[in-house]
Design a protein around this motif. Structure first.
Motif, PDB file in Angstrom:
ATOM      1  N   ALA A  80      30.157 -21.310  -0.455  1.00 61.58           N
ATOM      2  CA  ALA A  80      30.457 -21.345   0.982  1.00 61.58           C
ATOM      3  C   ALA A  80      29.606 -20.317   1.735  1.00 61.58           C
ATOM      4  CB  ALA A  80      31.943 -21.085   1.204  1.00 61.58           C
ATOM      5  N   GLU A  81      29.443 -19.130   1.150  1.00 61.01           N
ATOM      6  CA  GLU A  81      28.619 -18.112   1.810  1.00 61.01           C
ATOM      7  C   GLU A  81      27.151 -18.535   1.865  1.00 61.01           C
ATOM      8  OE1 GLU A  81      29.340 -14.439  -0.161  1.00 61.01           O
ATOM      9  OE2 GLU A  81      31.458 -14.428   0.399  1.00 61.01           O
ATOM     10  N   GLN A  82      26.665 -19.155   0.783  1.00 58.70           N
ATOM     11  CA  GLN A  82      25.283 -19.632   0.757  1.00 58.70           C
ATOM     12  C   GLN A  82      25.087 -20.738   1.792  1.00 58.70           C
ATOM     13  OE1 GLN A  82      22.918 -18.299  -1.164  1.00 58.70           O
ATOM     14  NE2 GLN A  82      21.306 -19.643  -0.444  1.00 58.70           N
ATOM     15  N   ALA A  83      26.067 -21.620   1.936  1.00 59.26           N
ATOM     16  CA  ALA A  83      25.985 -22.694   2.928  1.00 59.26           C
ATOM     17  C   ALA A  83      25.963 -22.123   4.343  1.00 59.26           C
ATOM     18  CB  ALA A  83      27.154 -23.653   2.765  1.00 59.26           C
ATOM     19  N   LYS A  84      26.722 -21.053   4.580  1.00 54.95           N
ATOM     20  CA  LYS A  84      26.706 -20.411   5.896  1.00 54.95           C
ATOM     21  C   LYS A  84      25.354 -19.769   6.154  1.00 54.95           C
ATOM     22  CE  LYS A  84      28.942 -17.057   8.828  1.00 54.95           C
ATOM     23  NZ  LYS A  84      28.078 -15.922   8.991  1.00 54.95           N
TER      24      LYS A  84
END
Length: 130
Positions: free
Chosen positions: A45-49
């Motif tokens: 999720a952090e990488q997608a953000k």
């Protein structure tokens, strides 16, 4: 007019890192979990953000709105099944049940399969004389 934030195309390294983290989530078997707070899913999720695919990095908790919606859906199906069983017990056909309940034939047949209700396809007995 409001300005729309343009997403920047990720670099090759970012895309490889994203695919690696996505592969780790799939290997862990979390593909069908919508709300997961494990390290792998949070990192994804952090990488997608970071890449601009999401607006927020934390995975939100589910709301009870969908649970209520599913309960009302099931309750309506049960009520319709009882009505349909009463009409089928009177010897009505699919078309007549559809007309009386104001529902489609596909919905009626789906409920009949789900609740194992026997519906006659033809009228039994004497034909009316004209």
């Amino acid at each position: 007019m409001s300005k729309v934030k343009k997403r920047i195309r990720p670099t090759r390294e970012q895309a490889q890192e994203f695919n690696r983290r996505l592969g780790a989530v799939i290997d862990a078997g979390h593909t069908n979990k919508l709300y997961c707070d494990c390290e792998l899913c949070q990192a994804l999720a952090e990488q997608a953000k970071l890449m601009g695919y999401r607006e927020y990095s934390t995975i939100k908790l589910p709301s009870d709105k969908w649970e209520r919606r599913k309960q009302t859906y099931d309750r309506i199906h049960q009520i319709d099944a009882v009505k349909m069983a009463n009409l089928a017990g009177q010897g009505l056909t699919y078309a007549e049940i559809c007309e009386k309940m104001c529902r489609s034939k596909g919905y009626i047949s789906k409920l009949a399969r789900e609740f194992d209700i026997k519906i006659f396809t033809k009228k039994r007995g004497r034909k009316p004389c004209h």
